[in-house]
Design a protein around this motif. Structure first.
Motif, PDB file in Angstrom:
ATOM      1  N   TYR A   1      32.346  42.739  24.794  1.00 10.94           N
ATOM      2  CA  TYR A   1      33.686  43.452  24.807  1.00 10.94           C
ATOM      3  C   TYR A   1      33.484  44.730  24.290  1.00 10.94           C
ATOM      4  CZ  TYR A   1      36.380  39.468  25.741  1.00 10.94           C
ATOM      5  OH  TYR A   1      37.271  38.355  26.312  1.00 10.94           O
ATOM      6  N   GLU A   2      32.973  45.085  22.987  1.00  7.35           N
ATOM      7  CA  GLU A   2      32.744  46.588  22.938  1.00  7.35           C
ATOM      8  C   GLU A   2      32.072  46.979  23.846  1.00  7.35           C
ATOM      9  OE1 GLU A   2      29.254  49.001  20.404  1.00  7.35           O
ATOM     10  OE2 GLU A   2      30.549  47.334  19.163  1.00  7.35           O
ATOM     11  N   LYS A   3      31.353  47.337  24.475  1.00 11.18           N
ATOM     12  CA  LYS A   3      30.576  47.890  25.963  1.00 11.18           C
ATOM     13  C   LYS A   3      31.222  48.060  27.448  1.00 11.18           C
ATOM     14  CE  LYS A   3      27.032  48.954  23.201  1.00 11.18           C
ATOM     15  NZ  LYS A   3      27.329  50.154  22.316  1.00 11.18           N
ATOM     16  N   THR A   4      32.340  47.066  27.782  1.00 11.38           N
ATOM     17  CA  THR A   4      33.436  46.896  28.593  1.00 11.38           C
ATOM     18  C   THR A   4      34.256  47.775  28.298  1.00 11.38           C
ATOM     19  OG1 THR A   4      33.845  44.668  28.055  1.00 11.38           O
ATOM     20  CG2 THR A   4      32.207  44.852  29.478  1.00 11.38           C
ATOM     21  N   LYS A   5      34.780  48.126  27.236  1.00 11.05           N
ATOM     22  CA  LYS A   5      36.084  49.028  26.999  1.00 11.05           C
ATOM     23  C   LYS A   5      35.942  49.853  27.764  1.00 11.05           C
ATOM     24  CE  LYS A   5      37.516  46.955  23.294  1.00 11.05           C
ATOM     25  NZ  LYS A   5      37.094  47.368  21.437  1.00 11.05           N
ATOM     26  N   LYS A   6      35.186  50.905  27.332  1.00 15.49           N
ATOM     27  CA  LYS A   6      35.777  51.420  28.737  1.00 15.49           C
ATOM     28  C   LYS A   6      34.989  52.448  30.463  1.00 15.49           C
ATOM     29  CE  LYS A   6      30.570  53.591  28.256  1.00 15.49           C
ATOM     30  NZ  LYS A   6      29.303  54.051  27.450  1.00 15.49           N
ATOM     31  N   PHE A   7      34.317  50.475  30.687  1.00 15.95           N
ATOM     32  CA  PHE A   7      34.611  50.615  32.141  1.00 15.95           C
ATOM     33  C   PHE A   7      36.145  50.636  32.765  1.00 15.95           C
ATOM     34  CE2 PHE A   7      31.201  46.609  33.179  1.00 15.95           C
ATOM     35  CZ  PHE A   7      30.286  47.559  32.107  1.00 15.95           C
TER      36      PHE A   7
ATOM     37  N   LEU B   1      38.647  45.993  35.879  1.00 12.25           N
ATOM     38  CA  LEU B   1      39.249  45.275  35.366  1.00 12.25           C
ATOM     39  C   LEU B   1      39.363  43.916  35.782  1.00 12.25           C
ATOM     40  CD1 LEU B   1      41.261  45.093  31.752  1.00 12.25           C
ATOM     41  CD2 LEU B   1      43.276  45.729  33.253  1.00 12.25           C
ATOM     42  N   PHE B   2      39.889  44.281  36.839  1.00 16.27           N
ATOM     43  CA  PHE B   2      40.002  42.304  37.290  1.00 16.27           C
ATOM     44  C   PHE B   2      38.072  42.244  38.210  1.00 16.27           C
ATOM     45  CE2 PHE B   2      43.751  43.753  36.788  1.00 16.27           C
ATOM     46  CZ  PHE B   2      44.486  42.839  36.263  1.00 16.27           C
ATOM     47  N   GLY B   3      37.847  42.954  38.171  1.00 16.13           N
ATOM     48  CA  GLY B   3      36.255  42.846  39.245  1.00 16.13           C
ATOM     49  C   GLY B   3      35.599  42.131  37.758  1.00 16.13           C
ATOM     50  N   LEU B   4      34.098  43.176  37.561  1.00 12.44           N
ATOM     51  CA  LEU B   4      33.015  43.826  36.941  1.00 12.44           C
ATOM     52  C   LEU B   4      33.672  42.901  35.802  1.00 12.44           C
ATOM     53  CD1 LEU B   4      30.079  42.721  36.946  1.00 12.44           C
ATOM     54  CD2 LEU B   4      30.066  45.344  36.873  1.00 12.44           C
ATOM     55  N   THR B   5      34.091  44.148  34.838  1.00 16.99           N
ATOM     56  CA  THR B   5      34.624  43.890  33.435  1.00 16.99           C
ATOM     57  C   THR B   5      35.151  42.279  33.168  1.00 16.99           C
ATOM     58  OG1 THR B   5      35.826  46.224  33.710  1.00 16.99           O
ATOM     59  CG2 THR B   5      36.757  45.049  31.770  1.00 16.99           C
ATOM     60  N   ASN B   6      36.290  42.224  33.669  1.00 18.06           N
ATOM     61  CA  ASN B   6      36.384  40.785  34.067  1.00 18.06           C
ATOM     62  C   ASN B   6      35.279  39.710  34.011  1.00 18.06           C
ATOM     63  OD1 ASN B   6      39.117  38.404  33.627  1.00 18.06           O
ATOM     64  ND2 ASN B   6      39.053  38.276  35.330  1.00 18.06           N
ATOM     65  N   GLN B   7      34.804  39.541  34.873  1.00 17.15           N
ATOM     66  CA  GLN B   7      33.627  38.557  35.133  1.00 17.15           C
ATOM     67  C   GLN B   7      32.906  38.610  34.266  1.00 17.15           C
ATOM     68  OE1 GLN B   7      34.132  36.537  37.556  1.00 17.15           O
ATOM     69  NE2 GLN B   7      31.637  35.321  36.880  1.00 17.15           N
TER      70      GLN B   7
END
Length: 131
Positions: A30-36, A41-47
Motif C-alpha cells: 500500500y505504501e509503495k503503490t500510493k505513488k503509482f 488506480l483501476f489497473g495495476l494499483t488496484n490489482q
C-alpha cells in the motif's frame, strides 16, 4: 486431535508469524503503490493491492477452518497470491512505478512470506500424516 489444534490456532491466528509478516507485506505494498500514476488506480494499483490483501485474508480464513485439509487449501491460495504479487511487483519495476530498491524491499518481504507459508503448510501436512 487435529481439530483441537485448529481450534487453538483459530483463536490465535493474529499472533502467528506468517499472518503478521503477510500484514507487513500488505502495508508495504500500500505504501509503495500510493505513488503509482493515477491512470493505474483501476489497473495495476488496484490489482496489486487486492492481491496483497488476499494473502493475510486467506491465512486467516484457513485458520478458521475445521480441518487440516481445508486449512492447507487456503494456505495454498495465499501462496498463489504471493506468486501473483511477485509478478505484479516485477511489472511495476518494468513500468518504472517503483525503484530497484523498492522492488528489492517488497521482494524480500515476499520471500519471507513464502518461507513462512511453506512452513505452515508442511506443519499441517505433518498433522495429517500423524492421524
Amino acid at each position: 486431535m487435529v481439530v483441537g489444534v485448529n481450534m487453538k490456532i483459530n483463536m490465535e491466528y493474529t499472533s502467528l508469524e506468517v499472518w503478521i509478516e503477510s500484514r507487513k507485506l500488505t502495508n508495504l505494498v500500500y505504501e509503495k503503490t500510493k505513488k503509482f500514476p493515477k491512470e493505474e488506480l483501476f489497473g495495476l494499483t488496484n490489482q496489486i493491492r487486492r492481491c496483497s490483501v488476499s494473502i493475510p485474508s486467506n491465512i486467516a480464513e484457513g485458520c478458521g477452518r475445521r480441518t487440516s485439509n481445508d486449512t492447507i487449501q487456503f494456505l495454498h491460495i495465499a501462496k498463489g497470491s504471493l506468486f501473483e504479487l511477485e509478478t505484479q511487483i516485477y511489472l511495476s519495476l518494468d513500468q518504472n512505478y517503483i525503484s530497484e530498491f523498492e522492488f528489492n524491499e517488497v521482494s524480500n518481504q515476499v520471500l519471507v512470506c513464502k518461507k513462512l507459508i511453506n512452513g505452515f503448510i508442511n506443519y499441517y501436512k505433518k498433522l495429517n500424516n500423524g492421524k
